[in-house]
Design an enzyme around this catalytic site. Structure first.
Site, mmCIF file in Angstrom:
data_model
loop_
_atom_site.group_PDB
_atom_site.id
_atom_site.type_symbol
_atom_site.label_atom_id
_atom_site.label_comp_id
_atom_site.label_asym_id
_atom_site.label_seq_id
_atom_site.Cartn_x
_atom_site.Cartn_y
_atom_site.Cartn_z
ATOM 1 N N ASP A 48 0.828 -1.202 0.000
ATOM 2 C CA ASP A 48 0.000 0.000 0.000
ATOM 3 C C ASP A 48 0.866 1.257 0.000
ATOM 4 O O ASP A 48 0.357 2.378 -0.059
ATOM 5 C CB ASP A 48 -0.995 -0.005 1.163
ATOM 6 C CG ASP A 48 -0.347 -0.109 2.533
ATOM 7 O OD1 ASP A 48 0.889 -0.110 2.611
ATOM 8 O OD2 ASP A 48 -1.096 -0.203 3.526
ATOM 9 N N SER A 49 2.188 1.063 -0.005
ATOM 10 C CA SER A 49 3.117 2.166 -0.266
ATOM 11 C C SER A 49 2.890 2.742 -1.660
ATOM 12 O O SER A 49 3.365 3.840 -1.966
ATOM 13 C CB SER A 49 4.568 1.688 -0.131
ATOM 14 O OG SER A 49 4.778 0.487 -0.865
ATOM 15 N N ASP A 96 -0.888 -6.138 -0.276
ATOM 16 C CA ASP A 96 -1.350 -5.524 0.964
ATOM 17 C C ASP A 96 -2.867 -5.363 0.953
ATOM 18 O O ASP A 96 -3.452 -4.962 -0.063
ATOM 19 C CB ASP A 96 -0.732 -4.131 1.131
ATOM 20 C CG ASP A 96 0.501 -4.128 1.996
ATOM 21 O OD1 ASP A 96 0.653 -5.045 2.827
ATOM 22 O OD2 ASP A 96 1.326 -3.199 1.861
ATOM 23 N N LYS A 119 -1.191 -9.373 2.814
ATOM 24 C CA LYS A 119 -0.463 -8.920 4.001
ATOM 25 C C LYS A 119 -1.358 -7.989 4.804
ATOM 26 O O LYS A 119 -2.075 -7.162 4.237
ATOM 27 C CB LYS A 119 0.842 -8.201 3.645
ATOM 28 C CG LYS A 119 1.641 -7.753 4.886
ATOM 29 C CD LYS A 119 3.061 -7.335 4.531
ATOM 30 C CE LYS A 119 3.127 -5.970 3.897
ATOM 31 N NZ LYS A 119 2.666 -4.875 4.815
ATOM 32 N N GLU A 169 -1.615 -5.540 8.557
ATOM 33 C CA GLU A 169 -0.939 -4.884 9.664
ATOM 34 C C GLU A 169 -1.716 -5.097 10.965
ATOM 35 O O GLU A 169 -2.936 -4.995 10.985
ATOM 36 C CB GLU A 169 -0.818 -3.381 9.404
ATOM 37 C CG GLU A 169 0.040 -3.031 8.201
ATOM 38 C CD GLU A 169 0.180 -1.521 8.002
ATOM 39 O OE1 GLU A 169 -0.285 -0.764 8.884
ATOM 40 O OE2 GLU A 169 0.733 -1.114 6.975
ATOM 41 N N GLU A 176 8.830 -3.609 10.951
ATOM 42 C CA GLU A 176 9.306 -2.329 10.414
ATOM 43 C C GLU A 176 9.749 -1.390 11.518
ATOM 44 O O GLU A 176 9.024 -1.156 12.489
ATOM 45 C CB GLU A 176 8.192 -1.673 9.598
ATOM 46 C CG GLU A 176 8.604 -0.365 8.948
ATOM 47 C CD GLU A 176 7.589 0.151 7.938
ATOM 48 O OE1 GLU A 176 7.813 1.235 7.380
ATOM 49 O OE2 GLU A 176 6.577 -0.539 7.702
#
Length: 272
Positions: free
Chosen positions: A53-54, A92, A122, A124, A191
């Protein structure tokens, strides 16, 4: 001669990624967001390609990863999958697609997998998302976890600083990692956490720990635009630039502009 820069050209699968830790083989992971770049990254031998999602930052120009939609992520991931033959492709799940309920999480994970052809998703978060992780894995979708600095929670953190410096936060992260492993995650990205904490995770967990700004781990991940030096305004301590594409591209485009304006391009050999 193989078209790949690695000898083992077999498709990378989730079981192979887990086995790499057991075998002591480091995992190289990198982001990609488009067909052409994904093909280059794949042939260079990267094991895991993350459609992160970057993309919100480097592709869409958003200030954080929060605004990017599932529709946008599907477009990027679908493009990447078309360009990849060997690497494991992980997409993501964007903010808001799994935090509301486990039902939402399953529905959106299924949508991503069906629409893109990715190999895994993925997510978070720690303990709070474990029930959703379990439900998604139960549908047959592999899940990679993400702990430490979780950019989707930037509005809670307030900064992009190093996480888990305090003992209480470090203990919480260790427990979250244990819970994610127990829930069935096949790997966890950590991270911007202290290297000492990353080392504990590597030792205590049987699944791969992939670091970004967390020191040595079972593998590493970077954002490709940062690695290639396209974005010169981002220079964190953990980033190693392997090229200066910002300068190369600026000079090349500048030369093109100059040649067009002077009439040098196209010449007699460059038209029909």
């Amino acid at each position: 001669m193989s078209a790949y820069l690695v000898e083992d050209n077999r498709k990378v699968t989730v079981p192979r990624v887990k086995a790499m830790k057991t075998e002591g083989k480091k995992i190289a992971m990198l982001t990609a967001y488009d067909f052409t770049t994904a093909g280059i990254v794949d042939h260079a031998g990267v094991d895991i390609i993350l459609v992160g999602d970057s993309a919100a930052n480097v592709m869409a120009g958003y200030p954080t990863t929060v605004p990017i939609s599932i529709e946008e992520m599907i477009v990027y991931a679908r493009s990447v999958v078309r360009g990849v033959q060997r690497a494991l492709v992980v997409c993501d799940m964007p903010f808001g697609t799994y935090q509301v309920s486990a039902e939402d999480g399953v529905r959106n994970a299924v949508r991503i997998m069906q629409a893109t052809g990715a190999d895994a998703v993925k997510m978070e978060g720690g303990e709070s998302i474990v029930p959703t992780v379990r439900r998604i894995i139960a549908t047959g979708i592999p899940v990679m976890g993400h702990l430490g600095l979780t950019p989707q929670s930037i509005n809670s953190f307030g900064t992009y600083g190093v996480r888990a410096r305090s003992q209480s936060e470090a203990d919480r992260l260790l427990e979250d990692a244990r819970l994610l492993e127990e829930a069935g995650c096949f790997a966890i990205v950590v991270e911007k956490i202290p290297a000492e904490l990353t080392s504990k995770l590597v030792d205590r967990l049987s699944i791969p720990i992939i670091g970004i700004g967390g020191g040595p781990a079972d593998g590493q991940v970077l954002v490709i635009d940062d690695l290639l030096g396209k974005n010169t305004s981002f220079s964190p301590k953990f980033l190693r630039r392997y090229a200066d594409l910002n300068t190369i591209m600026t000079n090349a485009i500048g030369n093109y502009v100059s040649d067009v304006k002077s009439g040098d391009f196209p010449n007699e050999q460059e038209h029909y």
